[in-house]
Design a protein around this motif. Structure first.
Motif, PDB file in Angstrom:
ATOM      1  N   ASP A 303       0.859  -1.182   0.000  1.00  0.00           N
ATOM      2  CA  ASP A 303       0.000   0.000   0.000  1.00  0.00           C
ATOM      3  C   ASP A 303       0.898   1.237   0.000  1.00  0.00           C
ATOM      4  OD1 ASP A 303      -1.722   2.073   0.492  1.00  0.00           O
ATOM      5  OD2 ASP A 303      -2.790   1.088   2.140  1.00  0.00           O
ATOM      6  N   SER A 304       0.894   1.968  -1.101  1.00  0.00           N
ATOM      7  CA  SER A 304       1.768   3.141  -1.199  1.00  0.00           C
ATOM      8  C   SER A 304       1.100   4.403  -0.676  1.00  0.00           C
ATOM      9  CB  SER A 304       2.199   3.351  -2.655  1.00  0.00           C
ATOM     10  OG  SER A 304       1.071   3.681  -3.447  1.00  0.00           O
ATOM     11  N   SER A 305      -0.076   4.277  -0.086  1.00  0.00           N
ATOM     12  CA  SER A 305      -0.809   5.485   0.314  1.00  0.00           C
ATOM     13  C   SER A 305      -0.118   6.310   1.399  1.00  0.00           C
ATOM     14  CB  SER A 305      -2.252   5.147   0.711  1.00  0.00           C
ATOM     15  OG  SER A 305      -2.301   4.402   1.897  1.00  0.00           O
ATOM     16  N   PRO A 306       0.749   5.743   2.265  1.00  0.00           N
ATOM     17  CA  PRO A 306       1.405   6.638   3.228  1.00  0.00           C
ATOM     18  C   PRO A 306       2.183   7.769   2.564  1.00  0.00           C
ATOM     19  CG  PRO A 306       1.671   4.365   3.927  1.00  0.00           C
ATOM     20  CD  PRO A 306       1.039   4.327   2.565  1.00  0.00           C
ATOM     21  N   ARG A 307       2.870   7.469   1.485  1.00  0.00           N
ATOM     22  CA  ARG A 307       3.634   8.530   0.811  1.00  0.00           C
ATOM     23  C   ARG A 307       2.704   9.473   0.058  1.00  0.00           C
ATOM     24  NH1 ARG A 307       8.054   5.925  -2.631  1.00  0.00           N
ATOM     25  NH2 ARG A 307       8.785   8.064  -2.770  1.00  0.00           N
ATOM     26  N   ALA A 308       1.624   8.933  -0.469  1.00  0.00           N
ATOM     27  CA  ALA A 308       0.629   9.802  -1.096  1.00  0.00           C
ATOM     28  C   ALA A 308      -0.001  10.713  -0.045  1.00  0.00           C
ATOM     29  CB  ALA A 308      -0.440   8.954  -1.780  1.00  0.00           C
ATOM     30  N   LEU A 309      -0.228  10.162   1.130  1.00  0.00           N
ATOM     31  CA  LEU A 309      -0.784  10.946   2.233  1.00  0.00           C
ATOM     32  C   LEU A 309       0.156  12.091   2.590  1.00  0.00           C
ATOM     33  CD1 LEU A 309      -3.025  11.178   4.401  1.00  0.00           C
ATOM     34  CD2 LEU A 309      -1.777   9.460   5.740  1.00  0.00           C
ATOM     35  N   SER A 310       1.447  11.802   2.583  1.00  0.00           N
ATOM     36  CA  SER A 310       2.439  12.837   2.872  1.00  0.00           C
ATOM     37  C   SER A 310       2.301  13.996   1.892  1.00  0.00           C
ATOM     38  CB  SER A 310       3.844  12.228   2.776  1.00  0.00           C
ATOM     39  OG  SER A 310       4.827  13.218   2.881  1.00  0.00           O
ATOM     40  N   GLU A 311       2.159  13.667   0.620  1.00  0.00           N
ATOM     41  CA  GLU A 311       2.036  14.728  -0.387  1.00  0.00           C
ATOM     42  C   GLU A 311       0.685  15.435  -0.311  1.00  0.00           C
ATOM     43  OE1 GLU A 311       4.525  15.794  -1.830  1.00  0.00           O
ATOM     44  OE2 GLU A 311       5.865  14.137  -1.321  1.00  0.00           O
ATOM     45  N   GLY A 312      -0.356  14.660  -0.087  1.00  0.00           N
ATOM     46  CA  GLY A 312      -1.695  15.250  -0.023  1.00  0.00           C
ATOM     47  C   GLY A 312      -1.843  16.199   1.161  1.00  0.00           C
ATOM     48  N   ILE A 313      -1.267  15.814   2.292  1.00  0.00           N
ATOM     49  CA  ILE A 313      -1.313  16.684   3.474  1.00  0.00           C
ATOM     50  C   ILE A 313      -0.507  17.961   3.215  1.00  0.00           C
ATOM     51  CG2 ILE A 313      -0.439  16.880   5.845  1.00  0.00           C
ATOM     52  CD1 ILE A 313      -2.881  15.277   5.936  1.00  0.00           C
ATOM     53  N   ALA A 314       0.660  17.788   2.598  1.00  0.00           N
ATOM     54  CA  ALA A 314       1.487  18.961   2.292  1.00  0.00           C
ATOM     55  C   ALA A 314       0.757  19.884   1.309  1.00  0.00           C
ATOM     56  CB  ALA A 314       2.842  18.529   1.728  1.00  0.00           C
ATOM     57  N   ASP A 315       0.049  19.295   0.369  1.00  0.00           N
ATOM     58  CA  ASP A 315      -0.745  20.112  -0.554  1.00  0.00           C
ATOM     59  C   ASP A 315      -1.862  20.845   0.188  1.00  0.00           C
ATOM     60  OD1 ASP A 315       0.727  19.591  -2.798  1.00  0.00           O
ATOM     61  OD2 ASP A 315      -0.731  18.241  -3.731  1.00  0.00           O
ATOM     62  N   TYR A 316      -2.517  20.132   1.094  1.00  0.00           N
ATOM     63  CA  TYR A 316      -3.611  20.785   1.824  1.00  0.00           C
ATOM     64  C   TYR A 316      -3.085  21.991   2.603  1.00  0.00           C
ATOM     65  CZ  TYR A 316      -7.430  21.880   4.883  1.00  0.00           C
ATOM     66  OH  TYR A 316      -8.417  22.580   5.543  1.00  0.00           O
ATOM     67  N   PHE A 317      -1.940  21.806   3.267  1.00  0.00           N
ATOM     68  CA  PHE A 317      -1.393  22.914   4.050  1.00  0.00           C
ATOM     69  C   PHE A 317      -0.609  23.913   3.185  1.00  0.00           C
ATOM     70  CE2 PHE A 317      -2.277  20.038   7.660  1.00  0.00           C
ATOM     71  CZ  PHE A 317      -3.093  20.912   8.367  1.00  0.00           C
ATOM     72  N   ALA A 318      -0.558  23.666   1.893  1.00  0.00           N
ATOM     73  CA  ALA A 318      -0.106  24.701   0.959  1.00  0.00           C
ATOM     74  C   ALA A 318      -1.306  25.505   0.470  1.00  0.00           C
ATOM     75  CB  ALA A 318       0.611  24.071  -0.226  1.00  0.00           C
TER      76      ALA A 318
END
Ligand SMILES: [Zn+2]
Length: 619
Positions: A303-318
């Motif tokens: 499941d590669s979603s942890p790294r996707a989560l990292s990017e998605g969270i960073a995008d949200y806080f951008a």
């Protein structure tokens, strides 16, 4: 070898746009002291080939004497010096800047250091961090970064109003990038402090802008160097202090003994000119390398979603603190990510974490639309603090629901609705096998099956490293079988390792751990002919031998036995009316009765390495 380096670079750019941590598992580099103790301001803008005004006239002390007869005193140290900057980015503001007040600098001379950030320019001149490695070329590959120095200084009146963006924005030494970085990191710092009562660092975070590099193998490297011999790089990174392994020799130039954010100067884009990119990298720093670093293993594979989560969270806080949904409008251009566009699981699953991250990013933005920025930011941030090194989309969803439940029934209801609409709860990682070409796909990305080594999946040596998702096929009406084909490519000059395909009727291929075991009906590894593999699944493969004649769905997953990732740029599926004369036919004859239930399993090595597998790096 030329091709190899180029492919590496392409991959770096592919995966690293706005940050990837595979570059960034770092320690080292003590440049701060040397710069600190150096000749303050003496070299200011010396290397600025475009002659862009950068507020250097103040210089330090009496050094301004060169420009006039009367030696000027140092500029006043203002508590709120002014500058003309982009609030967001040059595109949306049409290159029109706004006057802003900066956080006061901790240095009397006005170099850009505050309690939150310490901004360095990176000048294209010798003296930068250099790294050498032997990768089989005639002499070792040597990569040198530009030289880091705090260049920007206030004008004679103590403000920074004379510092202008370079035009075109390809100047590798401009101080406008320093000012953008200084202003926006201070803003982001204030945001986390006031909205979340959170600071991560006791000392200012180092931020470097205008980063470019040189190499002794320029012909083999990036596309086109500047006239000064330095290469533009299209990226920005959060580089974390970490003791882990690096995934690339070249990335050793980013070894550091403390966290920092790195903004490159691209061929035409200065990544520090885009506030959303700054907020994105700063968010990675707030999340920290200890979170969302690894992939996760479960019954369906990796499941590669942890790294996707990292990017998605960073995008949200951008996006959220800047109150606009687009990340990288200027910096990423046509690859910018608009969180207002809905992405869902499993439809938008892709191995590339920034793109896969749009699923959670767009879900959080939708939640913000319902609950407002303040509440949503708090929910997301508080849930994020509970993330571990391999938190998945599923776990993150549960943590968000738990936070929402603590808030109000309205928040809980909205959160559940949004997560459901984006497929984030109980997402099954399976896609239909469809004819596909990366050249015509909406993402423009090929599929990629990670290798035992690249994906850190040594525990899967006996079975092959599983793909990040499974695929399924339904037998078309009236067909006697289907032919599946996939094209394989390598990231290096050597030919790719052929892929196996494990399959199972009626249920997803299942992975069990400790010991590793695959629950499947069978596995094929057809020969690679001109880098295409083909297999025919006969009708019988879709039929339950103990049931009636109705067909079931056939599930399958790629397994990579090689040491390199395998790129899959094309897939095809063809229904067949007859199997006559065909080769590579999988007939799925029922196993002899005595084989019993053991027939379809494959034992593995000692363990599936439990918790998380190394993702090869992070944000
Ligand atoms: Zn990122």
């Amino acid at each position: 070898m030329a091709k190899q380096i180029k492919r590496w670079v392409e991959r770096l750019q592919l995966t690293c746009r706005v940050g990837l941590v595979s570059l960034c598992t770092i320690t080292g580099c003590d440049d701060t002291q040397s710069v600190e103790g150096g000749t303050a301001g003496a070299g200011a803008l010396a290397g600025d080939p475009a002659g862009v005004s950068a507020g250097e006239q103040g210089g330090s002390g009496g050094e301004g004497g060169e420009g006039g007869a009367v030696p000027l005193g140092p500029p006043p140290h203002l508590s709120a010096p002014k500058a003309m900057l982009f609030n967001l980015d040059p595109i949306i503001e049409d290159y029109t800047r706004t006057e802003v007040e900066l956080t006061t600098t901790t240095h009397e001379d006005g170099r850009l250091t505050s309690h939150a950030v310490k901004v360095f320019n990176c000048l294209n001149e010798p003296g930068g961090v250099t790294f050498e490695t032997d990768i089989g070329l005639e002499e070792p590959l040597r990569v040198s970064l530009c030289r880091e120095e705090q260049v920007a200084r206030p004008d004679q009146d103590g403000h920074y109003l004379s510092v202008r963006p370079s035009s075109p924005t390809s100047d590798p030494n401009d101080s406008f990038a320093e000012l953008m970085m200084y202003y926006h990191v201070n803003r982001a710092y204030e945001y986390y402090l006031t909205q979340h009562d959170y600071t991560r660092y006791d000392e200012p975070l180092k931020a470097v802008v205008n980063v470019q590099l040189t190499t002794n193998y320029p012909d083999y490297y990036l596309d086109e160097p500047n006239s000064d011999g330095y290469f533009p790089v299209e990226n920005a990174l959060f580089v974390a202090e970490w003791e882990g392994e690096l995934t690339s020799e070249v990335s050793d130039v980013f070894k550091r003994d403390r966290d920092m954010i790195v903004f490159f100067q691209g061929a035409s884009v200065d990544y520090a000119y885009d506030a959303s990119v700054i907020y994105h990298e700063y968010a990675h720093a707030m999340v920290g390398i200890e979170r969302l670093r690894y992939m996760a293993l479960d019954e369906h594979g990796v499941d590669s979603s942890p790294r996707a989560l990292s990017e998605g969270i960073a995008d949200y806080f951008a996006a959220s603190p800047l109150n606009q949904s687009v990340v990288g409008r200027y910096g990423l251009n046509n690859r910018s990510r608009d969180l207002a566009t809905q992405y869902t699981c499993p439809r938008d699953m892709i191995w590339e974490p920034h793109r896969f991250g749009r699923v959670i990013g767009s879900a959080l933005w939708a939640l913000r639309e319902r609950l407002g920025a303040v509440l949503t930011d708090r929910l997301v941030f508080d849930a994020m603090l509970l993330f571990h090194s391999s938190t998945t989309y599923q776990e993150a969803s549960e943590l968000l629901l738990a936070q929402a439940e603590l808030t109000s029934s309205e928040a809980l209801e909205a959160t559940r609705a949004v997560l459901t609409e984006h497929g984030l709860i109980d997402c099954v990682r399976s896609l239909p096998w469809e004819t596909f070409s990366s050249f015509t796909s909406s993402t423009g990305y090929p599929f990629m099956v990670g290798s035992l080594v690249d994906a850190g999946l040594e525990g899967f040596r006996a079975t092959g490293a599983p793909d990040y998702y499974q695929r399924h096929v339904d037998l078309p009406e009236g067909a006697e079988g289907v032919e599946l084909a996939w094209w394989i490519e390598s990231e290096v000059a050597a030919p790719p390792s052929s892929l196996s395909l494990a399959y199972r009727r009626g249920a997803l291929v299942e992975f069990r751990y400790d010991p590793l075991e695959l629950i499947m009906d069978g596995k094929v590894r057809p020969p690679s002919i001109s880098q295409v593999q083909r297999v025919v699944f006969a009708r019988r493969c879709f039929i339950n031998p103990e049931g009636d004649d109705a067909t079931d769905r056939l599930h399958m997953i790629f397994l990579n036995h090689g040491v390199r990732s395998v790129i899959v740029p094309r897939l095809s599926i063809e229904p067949l009316e007859s199997l006559e004369g065909l080769t590579q036919v999988e007939t799925c004859e029922p196993p002899p009765p005595e084989a019993g239930t053991e027939a379809g399993t494959e034992a593995g090595t000692e363990a599936g390495t439990g918790a998380g597998t190394e993702a090869g790096a992070a944000p």
